[in-house]
Scaffold this active site. Sequence first.
Site, PDB file in Angstrom:
ATOM      1  N   LYS A 285       7.351  -4.307 -24.264  1.00 39.71           N
ATOM      2  CA  LYS A 285       6.405  -5.541 -23.996  1.00 39.71           C
ATOM      3  C   LYS A 285       5.760  -6.424 -25.295  1.00 39.71           C
ATOM      4  O   LYS A 285       5.815  -5.892 -26.442  1.00 39.71           O
ATOM      5  CB  LYS A 285       5.176  -5.138 -23.172  1.00 39.71           C
ATOM      6  N   ARG A 359       8.623   2.427 -10.832  1.00 36.28           N
ATOM      7  CA  ARG A 359       9.447   2.692  -9.561  1.00 36.28           C
ATOM      8  C   ARG A 359      10.501   3.821  -9.882  1.00 36.28           C
ATOM      9  O   ARG A 359      10.626   4.429  -8.840  1.00 36.28           O
ATOM     10  CB  ARG A 359      10.171   1.280  -9.187  1.00 36.28           C
TER      11      ARG A 359
END
Length: 503
Positions: A285, A359
């Site tokens: 990120k 996920r």
Amino acid sequence: MRGMGVKIEVSAGDITRTRVDGILISLCEDSERLGLPTSAVVAVDALIGGAIGTLLDSRGLKGKPNEVGVLHSLGNLPARLIAVCGLGRRSELNVDRVRDAVAEGCRALRRLGCRTIATTLMGAGAGGLDDLVSARAMAEGAVLGLYQFTKYKASEVGDVERLDIVVRDPAAVGRVRAAADAGVILATATNLSRDMTNEPANYMTPTRMAEVAQELGAKHGFAVTVLDRPKMEEMGMGGLLSVAQGSAEPPKFIRLDYRGGPKGATPLCLIGKAITFDSGGISIKPSEGLQEMKDDMAGGAGVIAALSAIAQLKVPANVTCLIPATENLPGGRAFRPGDILRTVGGKTVEVISTDAEGRLILADAIGYGVKEGFSPLIDVATLTGACRVALGTAYSGVFTNRQELADRFLRAGARGGEKMWQLPLADEYRELNKSQIADIKNVGNRFGGAITAALFLSEFAGETPWLHVDIAGTTDSSKDVGIMVKGATGVPVRTLFEFVRGE
Ligand code: BES
Ligand code: ZN
Ligand code: ZN
């Protein structure tokens, strides 16, 4: 009853005579001047020479939601200060307004040095709220609104020690006290989730989360099992193990079992994403705002905290919590974009982005829940920036493969005072998760990111009733307002509690 610092007490009496540092009174925006003659505002106003009425007349005070006006009693009451809290329009008066008003009022008096506060039941009587509903909300408002994360501050921070809820009828004290106590337990659980989430990642590691769960289990009466790497390998948790590869912190798969319901009744399963720090991994990120990614375990903290409240209030239900916990770091052994991993249910996943890690660990937890036969499965996760873009910071996103579940969950949110908004599990976008070389890939395309993430999870739930809550937008508050305090919010602890307790 003791919350995170403030003790809530209930007694019969008259707040104009209570010996405390400050008192809280409330009024609606459209009260006919000061409302009914029996209200506490009128009694207090009479003792201070009509100062409140004068303020209202001059529009110095309006009674708007979250508004607080503080007056000095000038020795006309035992209390030094009077906080007049706005409840908004009478026709819109509800329990959320009461929580917020108490929170704002208590904070205003704390800023002015009050250590003890007295109040009447806000919104009850002429306001039309039930006394017990008001009592619980007031206790929640005080405990949530006065929350502070001060562990790492050297200087002593003053706090409110006691809030006395003063009722007129001595016969009502017992019932009002029980309602307030339930509010304290729920708000304290919410604050526990806030504490865990506010802790930095160098303290709140997967190992520490497991220890916290163990301490709570021993205290409140639920079983705690912690699976380490070898067991995860045996179970085939390729999602969790892959994400954990790049970090030196050992991952933990934490399982909590509370059995308050009938023997043999199928347990409901609460699953919480617990990435103790999400750097994005190899798909790293940008550094701006990266410190916020210590919050990426808020789903896990939320389900642990919710179960603590469920166990303390002895809710007659069987509940299992599953918390896959790891860091997501780009170490030398880190998993890579392009890797293919195998999850608990046997499905293979092609990794497109190592930043879509939530996920992957949830796929294993959901697969585990399905294998164990739990139903329904409710997962809570700071899953997608897209959900924050779609719904902003007030509403959590809700997805399900059973509409009836969402209906019940949204009602639980309304009772708990947490805003939930259902988004579609749009079948049209299911193909976006298709992979050329594996059963599924972990990123859809540029659009509808919260939905494609939910669709990904739904593949692992299969036919089992399942609901997903995306709290990426609602985990953190940027300011002190109402029951929210800058930092972690503790959402959706109270909704989970209400959902499990039922209607
Ligand atoms: N933990 C983040 C989601 C998040 C973003 C939470 C902002 C709170 C605030 C999650 O693991 C993530 O990075 N998601 C990616 C998914 C993308 C790579 C498909 C995202 O939302 O950008
Ligand atoms: Zn991520
Ligand atoms: Zn994440």
